[in-house]
Design an enzyme around this catalytic site. Sequence first.
Site, PDB file in Angstrom:
ATOM      1  N   CYS B  79       0.830  -1.204   0.000  1.00  0.00           N
ATOM      2  CA  CYS B  79       0.000   0.000   0.000  1.00  0.00           C
ATOM      3  C   CYS B  79       0.869   1.260   0.000  1.00  0.00           C
ATOM      4  CB  CYS B  79      -1.001  -0.040   1.160  1.00  0.00           C
ATOM      5  SG  CYS B  79      -2.361   1.123   0.921  1.00  0.00           S
ATOM      6  N   HIS B 177      -3.880  -4.836   0.241  1.00  0.00           N
ATOM      7  CA  HIS B 177      -3.384  -5.352   1.523  1.00  0.00           C
ATOM      8  C   HIS B 177      -3.479  -6.882   1.539  1.00  0.00           C
ATOM      9  CE1 HIS B 177      -2.864  -1.601   3.759  1.00  0.00           C
ATOM     10  NE2 HIS B 177      -3.850  -1.144   3.014  1.00  0.00           N
ATOM     11  N   GLU B 179      -2.410  -8.875   3.687  1.00  0.00           N
ATOM     12  CA  GLU B 179      -2.663  -9.319   5.067  1.00  0.00           C
ATOM     13  C   GLU B 179      -4.136  -9.198   5.453  1.00  0.00           C
ATOM     14  OE1 GLU B 179      -1.431  -6.484   4.146  1.00  0.00           O
ATOM     15  OE2 GLU B 179      -2.007  -4.870   5.501  1.00  0.00           O
TER      16      GLU B 179
END
Lengths: 253, 195
Positions: B79, B177, B179
């Site tokens: 990001c 993202h 994650e």
Amino acid sequence: MPMLTKRIIPCLDIKEGRTVKGVSFGNLRDAGDPVELAARYSDEGADELTLLDITATLEGRTTFLRVVEEVAAATSIPFTVGGGIGSEAEVEKLLSKGADKVSVNTAALRDPALITRLSDAFGNQCVVVAIDAKLINGRWQVVSHAGTRLTDIDATKWATEVCDRGAGEILLTSFTADGSRKGFSLDITSAVATAVPVPVIASGGAGIPAHFLDVFTQGRADAALAAGIFHYGVIGIPEVKTFLKNQNIPVRL
Amino acid sequence: MKQKIKIVHYKAGNIASVQNALNRLGTEAGLAASPKELEDADKLIFPGVGHARPAMEVLNQQGMDQAIRDFSGPVLGICLGMQLMAASSEEGNMKGLGIFPEQIKRFTGDLKIPHMGWNSLYALKGPLFKGVAENSHVYFVHSYYMPQCDRAIALCRYNQPFTAAISHNQFFGLQFHPEKSGKPGMQILQNFIDL
């Protein structure tokens, strides 16, 4: 063609470490362990989660932080936390526990400059302003303090102002429709979604899959939030998403 | 020998989320706030959320700007981390690390900004996307973007195609993202671990 999908967001109201749900912010019933629920919703295809701390006590606050930490460890989707947040220090703590966004409501009404301070410190992508709106004599007015106090503020005007101050997203709850399962308040959702440049999450009133279709089409919402219908198994997230896909609404399956 | 992964610690990263995701994959990652703490790392993850300018200032103060440029192992920018690795950004009109020659621009037009939510990836290339299906949905949240470019290893589309992932030498950047992107995101992180 690739496109941004509409989000379905289960909301977990958390009191003393348990998920609860009521009607128009009252009459609370127990709805289970929040970490288990969060993991289940994540597996079922929830696009995000919202955790609201509705405890008022200091002990409850500590418990809530632990829940945030455990939800962050147990899921791999984004989540927003809210409830009584009023300072940069609190936000920093919640983000450090793994929350992705915070929502502010009453504190932003009391001190609108808070929105700008949070946006400057953490980026506007992490600042959700929650607006609770109630229909009074044909006019949507903002209510505060978990719906207990009526203000004279026009909901759409307030939404526009909070975006100017740095909100990255609006969580719009219809106090009038909340818990009714008769559908989202489409007129105010559409008015706010059209007025602001940021994504709008519609909340309050979801009962059947068609309500989600309505709020994404007529209501122009970017995301829809629901609690009770998911917690009590009235409808499942996969059922809602399959219905929406069949109606040509872009969703993540 | 077991590899050592470190996460750049500069107060603009969603560190807990990245660490949680790595833990779920059975991998530990330490933090690095100074060039010295990078010395024993084999791989680097450079996360980021928030504003580009203050993030860059902190990196410069820590001496991490040069240390990231000089890092010899694989680096994964996420990001804002990816955007800071570009040549420049319209956000705060600033220079980036210059690892990727591209420029970061602000989304314009009749769009909701930030671009927030799940969107699909296409034109996937290279080892980072091994086992990741075309049109997989991943989670984005950003107001600035890298235009489509030759180094892109994944594209996404908002009002126009943009670079969702990029690689250049040992450097990788992801606009989304991983994650927070469920199964495909975890696969991408596992692929980075396996590089």
